[in-house]
Write a protein that holds these residues in place. Structure first.
Motif, PDB file in Angstrom:
ATOM      1  N   GLU A 189       1.143  -1.051   0.342  1.00  0.00           N
ATOM      2  CA  GLU A 189      -0.309   0.032  -0.062  1.00  0.00           C
ATOM      3  C   GLU A 189       0.910   1.201   0.102  1.00  0.00           C
ATOM      4  OE1 GLU A 189      -2.724  -0.062   3.270  1.00  0.00           O
ATOM      5  OE2 GLU A 189      -3.907  -1.520   2.282  1.00  0.00           O
ATOM      6  N   GLU A 199       2.665   1.710  -3.208  1.00  0.00           N
ATOM      7  CA  GLU A 199       0.964   2.301  -4.294  1.00  0.00           C
ATOM      8  C   GLU A 199       0.809   3.268  -4.344  1.00  0.00           C
ATOM      9  OE1 GLU A 199      -3.098   1.175  -5.806  1.00  0.00           O
ATOM     10  OE2 GLU A 199      -1.945  -0.778  -4.392  1.00  0.00           O
ATOM     11  N   LYS A 200       0.971   4.152  -3.189  1.00  0.00           N
ATOM     12  CA  LYS A 200       0.745   5.737  -2.661  1.00  0.00           C
ATOM     13  C   LYS A 200       1.574   5.894  -3.309  1.00  0.00           C
ATOM     14  CE  LYS A 200      -0.916   7.846   1.192  1.00  0.00           C
ATOM     15  NZ  LYS A 200      -2.480   8.581   0.470  1.00  0.00           N
ATOM     16  N   LYS A 201       2.888   5.977  -3.052  1.00  0.00           N
ATOM     17  CA  LYS A 201       4.104   6.744  -3.091  1.00  0.00           C
ATOM     18  C   LYS A 201       4.369   6.835  -4.582  1.00  0.00           C
ATOM     19  CE  LYS A 201       9.142   6.035  -3.399  1.00  0.00           C
ATOM     20  NZ  LYS A 201       9.822   4.881  -3.181  1.00  0.00           N
ATOM     21  N   ASN A 202       4.148   5.901  -5.492  1.00  0.00           N
ATOM     22  CA  ASN A 202       3.899   6.334  -6.251  1.00  0.00           C
ATOM     23  C   ASN A 202       3.248   6.622  -7.509  1.00  0.00           C
ATOM     24  OD1 ASN A 202       6.165   4.112  -6.579  1.00  0.00           O
ATOM     25  ND2 ASN A 202       5.800   2.623  -6.988  1.00  0.00           N
ATOM     26  N   ASN A 203       2.026   6.486  -7.253  1.00  0.00           N
ATOM     27  CA  ASN A 203       0.661   7.420  -7.412  1.00  0.00           C
ATOM     28  C   ASN A 203       0.861   8.861  -6.820  1.00  0.00           C
ATOM     29  OD1 ASN A 203      -0.845   5.683  -8.546  1.00  0.00           O
ATOM     30  ND2 ASN A 203      -1.880   4.677  -6.578  1.00  0.00           N
ATOM     31  N   ASN A 204       1.562   9.628  -6.545  1.00  0.00           N
ATOM     32  CA  ASN A 204       1.365  10.815  -5.283  1.00  0.00           C
ATOM     33  C   ASN A 204       2.566  11.122  -6.156  1.00  0.00           C
ATOM     34  OD1 ASN A 204       0.507  10.384  -3.630  1.00  0.00           O
ATOM     35  ND2 ASN A 204       1.358  10.424  -2.232  1.00  0.00           N
ATOM     36  N   LYS A 205       3.603  10.532  -7.710  1.00  0.00           N
ATOM     37  CA  LYS A 205       3.886  11.304  -8.488  1.00  0.00           C
ATOM     38  C   LYS A 205       3.616  11.791  -9.456  1.00  0.00           C
ATOM     39  CE  LYS A 205       8.160   8.347  -6.887  1.00  0.00           C
ATOM     40  NZ  LYS A 205       8.914   7.298  -7.577  1.00  0.00           N
TER      41      LYS A 205
END
Length: 59
Positions: free
Chosen positions: A50, A53-59
């Protein structure tokens, strides 16, 4: 955050079994501790996924 709270619950729920196993040599408590540790491993992997995923979606 929900999974992290579950980790905390699992840890607090096995405190007595950890004491029974290490202090009293109760092998059944050791089995319960091992199962709880496996549950924690699964939860930790889910939390890790999670976070990634959250880190990659914030880029």
């Amino acid at each position: 955050m929900e999974k992290f709270k579950k980790v905390q619950e699992v840890i607090s729920s096995i405190e007595a079994d950890v004491a029974k196993f290490y202090d009293g040599g109760n092998s059944a408590a050791g089995t319960r501790v091992r199962k709880a540790m496996q549950d924690l491993k699964v939860l930790a992997q889910e939390i890790r996924a999670e976070v990634i995923e959250k880190k990659n979606n914030n880029k």
